[in-house]
Design a protein around this motif. Structure first.
Motif, PDB file in Angstrom:
ATOM      1  N   THR A 141      79.869  57.077  47.845  1.00  0.00           N
ATOM      2  CA  THR A 141      79.117  55.899  47.392  1.00  0.00           C
ATOM      3  C   THR A 141      78.158  56.271  46.276  1.00  0.00           C
ATOM      4  O   THR A 141      78.030  55.561  45.267  1.00  0.00           O
ATOM      5  CB  THR A 141      78.349  55.285  48.573  1.00  0.00           C
ATOM      6  N   SER A 142      77.477  57.427  46.454  1.00  0.00           N
ATOM      7  CA  SER A 142      76.548  57.896  45.429  1.00  0.00           C
ATOM      8  C   SER A 142      77.291  58.220  44.132  1.00  0.00           C
ATOM      9  O   SER A 142      76.833  57.847  43.035  1.00  0.00           O
ATOM     10  CB  SER A 142      75.812  59.139  45.939  1.00  0.00           C
ATOM     11  N   VAL A 143      78.416  58.868  44.246  1.00  0.00           N
ATOM     12  CA  VAL A 143      79.216  59.208  43.067  1.00  0.00           C
ATOM     13  C   VAL A 143      79.684  57.944  42.358  1.00  0.00           C
ATOM     14  O   VAL A 143      79.638  57.840  41.124  1.00  0.00           O
ATOM     15  CB  VAL A 143      80.414  60.089  43.463  1.00  0.00           C
ATOM     16  N   GLY A 144      80.127  56.967  43.140  1.00  0.00           N
ATOM     17  CA  GLY A 144      80.579  55.714  42.553  1.00  0.00           C
ATOM     18  C   GLY A 144      79.478  55.015  41.767  1.00  0.00           C
ATOM     19  O   GLY A 144      79.723  54.463  40.685  1.00  0.00           O
ATOM     20  N   ALA A 145      78.231  55.081  42.295  1.00  0.00           N
ATOM     21  CA  ALA A 145      77.105  54.452  41.599  1.00  0.00           C
ATOM     22  C   ALA A 145      76.813  55.155  40.269  1.00  0.00           C
ATOM     23  O   ALA A 145      76.547  54.506  39.250  1.00  0.00           O
ATOM     24  CB  ALA A 145      75.864  54.486  42.496  1.00  0.00           C
ATOM     25  N   VAL A 146      76.863  56.472  40.274  1.00  0.00           N
ATOM     26  CA  VAL A 146      76.642  57.228  39.030  1.00  0.00           C
ATOM     27  C   VAL A 146      77.720  56.896  38.011  1.00  0.00           C
ATOM     28  O   VAL A 146      77.441  56.714  36.819  1.00  0.00           O
ATOM     29  CB  VAL A 146      76.608  58.747  39.317  1.00  0.00           C
ATOM     30  N   MET A 147      78.965  56.809  38.473  1.00  0.00           N
ATOM     31  CA  MET A 147      80.065  56.520  37.550  1.00  0.00           C
ATOM     32  C   MET A 147      79.952  55.115  36.963  1.00  0.00           C
ATOM     33  O   MET A 147      80.355  54.878  35.820  1.00  0.00           O
ATOM     34  CB  MET A 147      81.408  56.698  38.254  1.00  0.00           C
ATOM     35  N   GLU A 148      79.390  54.173  37.720  1.00  0.00           N
ATOM     36  CA  GLU A 148      79.170  52.833  37.165  1.00  0.00           C
ATOM     37  C   GLU A 148      78.127  52.883  36.044  1.00  0.00           C
ATOM     38  O   GLU A 148      78.237  52.177  35.034  1.00  0.00           O
ATOM     39  CB  GLU A 148      78.713  51.879  38.273  1.00  0.00           C
ATOM     40  N   THR A 149      77.106  53.753  36.226  1.00  0.00           N
ATOM     41  CA  THR A 149      76.095  53.931  35.184  1.00  0.00           C
ATOM     42  C   THR A 149      76.724  54.530  33.928  1.00  0.00           C
ATOM     43  O   THR A 149      76.430  54.101  32.798  1.00  0.00           O
ATOM     44  CB  THR A 149      74.971  54.853  35.694  1.00  0.00           C
ATOM     45  N   ILE A 150      77.593  55.531  34.126  1.00  0.00           N
ATOM     46  CA  ILE A 150      78.299  56.156  33.002  1.00  0.00           C
ATOM     47  C   ILE A 150      79.177  55.118  32.304  1.00  0.00           C
ATOM     48  O   ILE A 150      79.243  55.050  31.063  1.00  0.00           O
ATOM     49  CB  ILE A 150      79.161  57.336  33.500  1.00  0.00           C
ATOM     50  N   ASN A 151      79.839  54.299  33.111  1.00  0.00           N
ATOM     51  CA  ASN A 151      80.725  53.269  32.571  1.00  0.00           C
ATOM     52  C   ASN A 151      79.958  52.322  31.643  1.00  0.00           C
ATOM     53  O   ASN A 151      80.398  51.991  30.536  1.00  0.00           O
ATOM     54  CB  ASN A 151      81.340  52.487  33.729  1.00  0.00           C
ATOM     55  N   GLN A 152      78.767  51.885  32.110  1.00  0.00           N
ATOM     56  CA  GLN A 152      77.955  50.960  31.333  1.00  0.00           C
ATOM     57  C   GLN A 152      77.471  51.609  30.042  1.00  0.00           C
ATOM     58  O   GLN A 152      77.502  51.004  28.963  1.00  0.00           O
ATOM     59  CB  GLN A 152      76.753  50.503  32.171  1.00  0.00           C
ATOM     60  N   ALA A 153      77.061  52.896  30.146  1.00  0.00           N
ATOM     61  CA  ALA A 153      76.568  53.603  28.961  1.00  0.00           C
ATOM     62  C   ALA A 153      77.681  53.808  27.938  1.00  0.00           C
ATOM     63  O   ALA A 153      77.462  53.634  26.723  1.00  0.00           O
ATOM     64  CB  ALA A 153      75.967  54.946  29.370  1.00  0.00           C
ATOM     65  N   MET A 154      78.874  54.149  28.391  1.00  0.00           N
ATOM     66  CA  MET A 154      79.986  54.352  27.464  1.00  0.00           C
ATOM     67  C   MET A 154      80.346  53.057  26.742  1.00  0.00           C
ATOM     68  O   MET A 154      80.726  53.062  25.570  1.00  0.00           O
ATOM     69  CB  MET A 154      81.202  54.910  28.213  1.00  0.00           C
ATOM     70  N   ALA A 155      80.224  51.945  27.451  1.00  0.00           N
ATOM     71  CA  ALA A 155      80.541  50.654  26.833  1.00  0.00           C
ATOM     72  C   ALA A 155      79.579  50.338  25.690  1.00  0.00           C
ATOM     73  O   ALA A 155      79.930  49.615  24.742  1.00  0.00           O
ATOM     74  CB  ALA A 155      80.494  49.547  27.880  1.00  0.00           C
ATOM     75  N   GLU A 156      78.344  50.882  25.742  1.00  0.00           N
ATOM     76  CA  GLU A 156      77.318  50.564  24.751  1.00  0.00           C
ATOM     77  C   GLU A 156      77.259  51.588  23.622  1.00  0.00           C
ATOM     78  O   GLU A 156      76.390  51.500  22.754  1.00  0.00           O
ATOM     79  CB  GLU A 156      75.960  50.457  25.449  1.00  0.00           C
ATOM     80  N   MET A 157      78.158  52.581  23.623  1.00  0.00           N
ATOM     81  CA  MET A 157      78.225  53.538  22.517  1.00  0.00           C
ATOM     82  C   MET A 157      78.717  52.843  21.249  1.00  0.00           C
ATOM     83  O   MET A 157      79.533  51.930  21.318  1.00  0.00           O
ATOM     84  CB  MET A 157      79.190  54.682  22.875  1.00  0.00           C
ATOM     85  N   VAL A 158      78.213  53.314  20.104  1.00  0.00           N
ATOM     86  CA  VAL A 158      78.700  52.812  18.811  1.00  0.00           C
ATOM     87  C   VAL A 158      79.279  54.016  18.065  1.00  0.00           C
ATOM     88  O   VAL A 158      78.541  54.767  17.426  1.00  0.00           O
ATOM     89  CB  VAL A 158      77.577  52.158  17.990  1.00  0.00           C
ATOM     90  N   PRO A 159      80.589  54.228  18.141  1.00  0.00           N
ATOM     91  CA  PRO A 159      81.195  55.393  17.484  1.00  0.00           C
ATOM     92  C   PRO A 159      81.231  55.231  15.973  1.00  0.00           C
ATOM     93  O   PRO A 159      81.009  54.145  15.426  1.00  0.00           O
ATOM     94  CB  PRO A 159      82.613  55.428  18.069  1.00  0.00           C
ATOM     95  N   THR A 160      81.551  56.309  15.292  1.00  0.00           N
ATOM     96  CA  THR A 160      81.749  56.267  13.836  1.00  0.00           C
ATOM     97  C   THR A 160      83.101  55.620  13.535  1.00  0.00           C
ATOM     98  O   THR A 160      84.000  55.598  14.380  1.00  0.00           O
ATOM     99  CB  THR A 160      81.737  57.683  13.252  1.00  0.00           C
ATOM    100  N   GLN A 161      83.246  55.128  12.343  1.00  0.00           N
ATOM    101  CA  GLN A 161      84.525  54.561  11.921  1.00  0.00           C
ATOM    102  C   GLN A 161      85.607  55.645  11.911  1.00  0.00           C
ATOM    103  O   GLN A 161      86.769  55.380  12.209  1.00  0.00           O
ATOM    104  CB  GLN A 161      84.390  53.936  10.532  1.00  0.00           C
ATOM    105  N   LYS A 162      85.200  56.855  11.582  1.00  0.00           N
ATOM    106  CA  LYS A 162      86.146  57.977  11.572  1.00  0.00           C
ATOM    107  C   LYS A 162      86.685  58.230  12.972  1.00  0.00           C
ATOM    108  O   LYS A 162      87.872  58.505  13.159  1.00  0.00           O
ATOM    109  CB  LYS A 162      85.449  59.224  11.030  1.00  0.00           C
TER     110      LYS A 162
END
Length: 770
Positions: free
Chosen positions: A611-632
């Motif tokens: 359960t704890s691992v799942g909660a951390v992974m949801e946080t990672i999921n949200q953070a990855m969604a908000e990344m702004v990568p380079t066009q390259k």
């Protein structure tokens, strides 16, 4: 017998007693034989006792039938069968993979191998297999008959080994393997090994007999109790035999060390003192080169490409490492200084040297070198390539390389030149020699809690951009890597995960006791902290200097560099967080399933962690969604919208019903996410180094000034994991599991006493009732 044309000449003068077993060898052999004999007598005696109970029960049943006596007799017969079937087990050597070759196919190789075996006095190999790995070994079938009659030996020759060794060095490696079977007292080692397989089969194997007992235990309670009692008796017998055999293994380990040293001397007797040592030194780089070649092949397969010759890729990788590390001697044994006595010249430092993978269970390399040169035997090393022994080597290399790929998809892959594939990996900007290996296998941002910390670390930049990577940096990085190895090795020795060579712990040329390890680790930690701080300040200086130069240039270069640094920081830390949670999940799973059963509280613990691992992974999921990568970066992945394409965790919530399937699925999904973040980190690092190089050139007037690309952005918030803050994984099992698995002195003694009492009570009760 006439010497084969491709067979290197041996030393001119070899002492007659060079390979004669030493007194310590004979002493350990006697102890091993004594322990083995007592163990086998005890094992057979226990089986006979159960057999006598069975016979006595049958005799009484023939005189007068009785249901209780029938039950006891059946149980005693099953226990007798249980003891006997392990003695009759046969362990097949199996097929090691690769290609089996014959004398007709490889006449030069077989002539070489046969002459070597004859010179040493070892049996010629029955079968020869060529495999792709960096390895050479002898394997054979094992059964009780092999206590009296030796089995036929089969030889494995890894072409990843052949690819890096000279003819003389390959002769030394194979001579070591054959040397074991040229020793008369090798028979003792064989007996111990066979007995180990027998007891291992009995302790760990669960076959039809265990299934019968398990089936009985699940029936009606009026019958199931018989299965429970038999299961308890089986466990007790296994526990007694396992505990007693550990004593045999203690003597066998000491004998094994002596046997390895003696096999080395057999190799010295036919190749001289230097060939085997040089081979040992080469194999460390060969291991790394081969694993990197495999990684490159997998990466290229993901791009729809196929390497035709993995062994060529191994060579190219080793050459590339010499350039990256700015070390022309990488993977090459250091030559003795002019005028140095060759008997005193040492290739390996006197420390806990890393052993190559193929000899990971052998004594330390420095110990082996000292042993090989204690009585120095001078001999020229034949520097011809080991490939001269093989007919059509190109075809062999291509066949084994082809077999690496999935046959169903292999033909769909487009061939790619090995040079192009490997250099695609090593042509990265961050691996340019000017950086002295600063970005090789190093996390750039893990030592900084935030980008702001990097911008505030150290003094104000003042060093010229062209002077940011001095020669001294290479030495500091080498010291840091060696410190990491020292600390990891000492911790493993402290936990008992590693056993020191010969029972002696050597650190920096001195012998230390196990009780001294905490003191030494404390001193190393202080040294490591000081060096890590210096490297951290250097990293900050490099990137702050380029940011300062970018600010002077304008045209968006400072925001671009800062955006790359921020996104790199996020990816490195998030990848570390995912790996940390993945390790916790795997560790908890291994602990609760160690004894093959999962109890109520163990299941509850697993659910809490999941359960704890799942909660951390949801946080990672949200953070990855908000990344702004380079066009390259988007172009590299051939995607337009990051939010629609990034790898998501995407598992349902874990509960008491699905945890058994959820945990393996989560582990696999986390592996994919961490791998993606690590891959993005590598791409961002190259982009950063390339951009800093452009800033440097524009600042020096070597490149026309132009506008920077659109700046990327890290997510507004994301989890951070600083070095040293990782989960403290459970290294020891709980008391009940340690009792069942005999981990530790007191649990082992307790299990032995309980199991002896149960076995003794079973025999006594069976004799009385039968």
């Amino acid at each position: 017998m006439a010497q084969h044309a491709l067979y290197p000449a041996g030393p001119a003068k070899v002492p007659a007693d060079l390979t004669k077993p030493r007194r310590s060898y004979r002493r350990q052999a006697m102890l091993a034989m004594l322990g083995l004999t007592l163990f086998m007598l005890g094992y057979i005696a226990l089986g006979i006792c159960f057999g006598m109970v069975s016979v006595r029960g049958i005799e009484h049943l023939m005189a007068r039938f009785d249901w209780v006596r029938l039950l006891v007799t059946v149980c005693a017969s099953l226990l007798t069968l249980f003891m006997a079937k392990s003695l009759l087990t046969v362990r097949k050597g199996g097929n090691p993979g690769g290609i089996e070759v014959s004398a007709e196919q490889q006449p030069e190789l077989f002539a070489f191998v046969h002459q070597l075996a004859d010179d040493i006095g070892a049996p010629r190999p029955h079968r020869v297999f060529l495999t792709p790995e960096v390895n050479a070994a002898v394997f054979y079938d094992l059964s009780l008959m092999n206590l009296l009659l030796p089995s036929k030996k089969n030889l494995i020759i890894g072409l990843g080994l052949v690819n890096v060794l000279s003819l003389g060095e390959l002769k030394a490696v194979l001579a070591h393997e054959f040397g074991h079977f040229a020793q008369r007292s090798m028979m003792v080692g064989r007996w111990v090994y066979i007995a180990q397989q027998i007891i291992g089969h009995m302790v760990s194997t669960r076959d039809w007999l265990d299934k019968i007992i398990s089936f009985i235990s699940r029936t009606d309670p009026r019958i199931a109790w018989v299965g429970w009692l038999l299961g308890l008796a089986f466990w007790s017998i296994r526990a007694v035999m396992d505990s007693l055999f550990r004593l045999v293994l203690m003597a066998e380990r000491a004998l094994s060390r002596e046997m390895e040293f003696n096999a080395d001397l057999v190799a010295v007797s036919v190749t001289g003192s230097d060939a085997l040592v040089n081979a040992l030194h080469k194999l460390q780089a060969a291991d790394h080169g081969w694993q990197t070649a495999i990684d490159v092949a997998r990466s290229e397969a993901g791009r729809g490409k196929r390497l035709g010759d993995l062994f060529s890729a191994q060579h190219i990788t080793m050459d590339a490492m010499r350039t990256v590390l700015d070390d022309p001697g990488y993977g090459k044994p250091p030559a003795a200084e002019e005028g140095c006595d060759p008997a005193q010249h040492r290739v390996f430092d006197e420390d806990m040297a890393r052993r190559p993978q193929m000899w990971a269970s052998h004594p330390a390399n420095r110990d082996r070198e000292d042993n090989a040169k204690a009585c120095y035997i001078a001999a020229d090393i034949d520097h011809r390539s080991a490939w001269v022994l093989f007919s059509e080597p190109e075809a062999l290399r291509q066949q084994l390389s082809r077999d690496f790929y999935n046959p169903e998809k292999r033909d769909e892959l487009e061939p790619v030149a090995e040079q192009d594939a490997v250099m695609r990996r090593f042509s990265r900007q961050s691996l340019h020699p000017r950086y002295r290996g600063n970005y090789l296998d190093r996390d750039l941002m893990r030592n900084f809690a935030s980008l702001d910390e990097l911008l505030q670390t150290g003094a104000e930049p003042g060093t010229a951009l062209a002077s940011l990577y001095p020669q001294s940096l290479k030495e500091d990085l080498a010291s840091a890597r060696n410190l990491d190895i020292e600390i990891a090795t000492l911790k493993a020795l402290q936990r008992g995960e590693l056993q020191p060579s010969g029972g002696v712990i050597r650190h920096r040329g001195e012998e230390i006791k196990k009780d001294d390890i905490p003191r030494v680790l404390k001193a190393l930690a202080a040294e490591h902290q000081q060096l890590a701080h210096a490297l951290k300040e250097h990293d900050a200086l490099c990137h702050r200097s380029h940011l300062q130069a970018a600010a002077s240039l304008g045209q968006g270069w400072q925001p671009y560099l800062k955006g790359l640094l921020g996104l790199l920081h996020a990816c490195e830390h998030m990848a570390a967080v995912v790996r940390n949670e993945q390790a916790l999940l795997a560790n908890t799973w291994l602990v609760i399933t160690a004894d093959g059963q999962v109890g109520y509280f163990e299941k509850k613990r697993m659910l809490k962690v999941a359960t704890s691992v799942g909660a951390v992974m949801e946080t990672i999921n949200q953070a990855m969604a908000e990344m702004v990568p380079t066009q390259k970066l988007l172009a590299h992945f051939e995607i337009e919208n990051w939010r629609d394409s990034f790898p998501e965790f995407g598992l349902v919530a874990v509960d008491k019903h699905n945890w058994g399937e959820w945990c393996p699925a989560a582990h696999e999904r986390m592996d994919n996410i961490a791998g993606a973040l690590e891959y993005i980190r590598d791409l961002l690092l190259d982009d950063l180094i390339e951009a800093e190089g452009q800033v440097e050139q524009m600042a020096a007037g070597e490149l026309e000034s132009r506008a920077a690309p659109t700046a990327p952005a890290a997510p507004p918030s994301y989890p951070v994991l600083m070095p040293g803050s990782e989960h403290q994984l459970q290294r020891r099992l709980d008391l009940w599991n340690r009792f069942q698995l005999a981990h530790g002195t007191l649990p082992t003694l307790a299990r032995l006493l309980v199991s002896i009492a149960i076995v003794g009570g079973t025999l006594y009760g069976g004799w009385v009732l039968a």
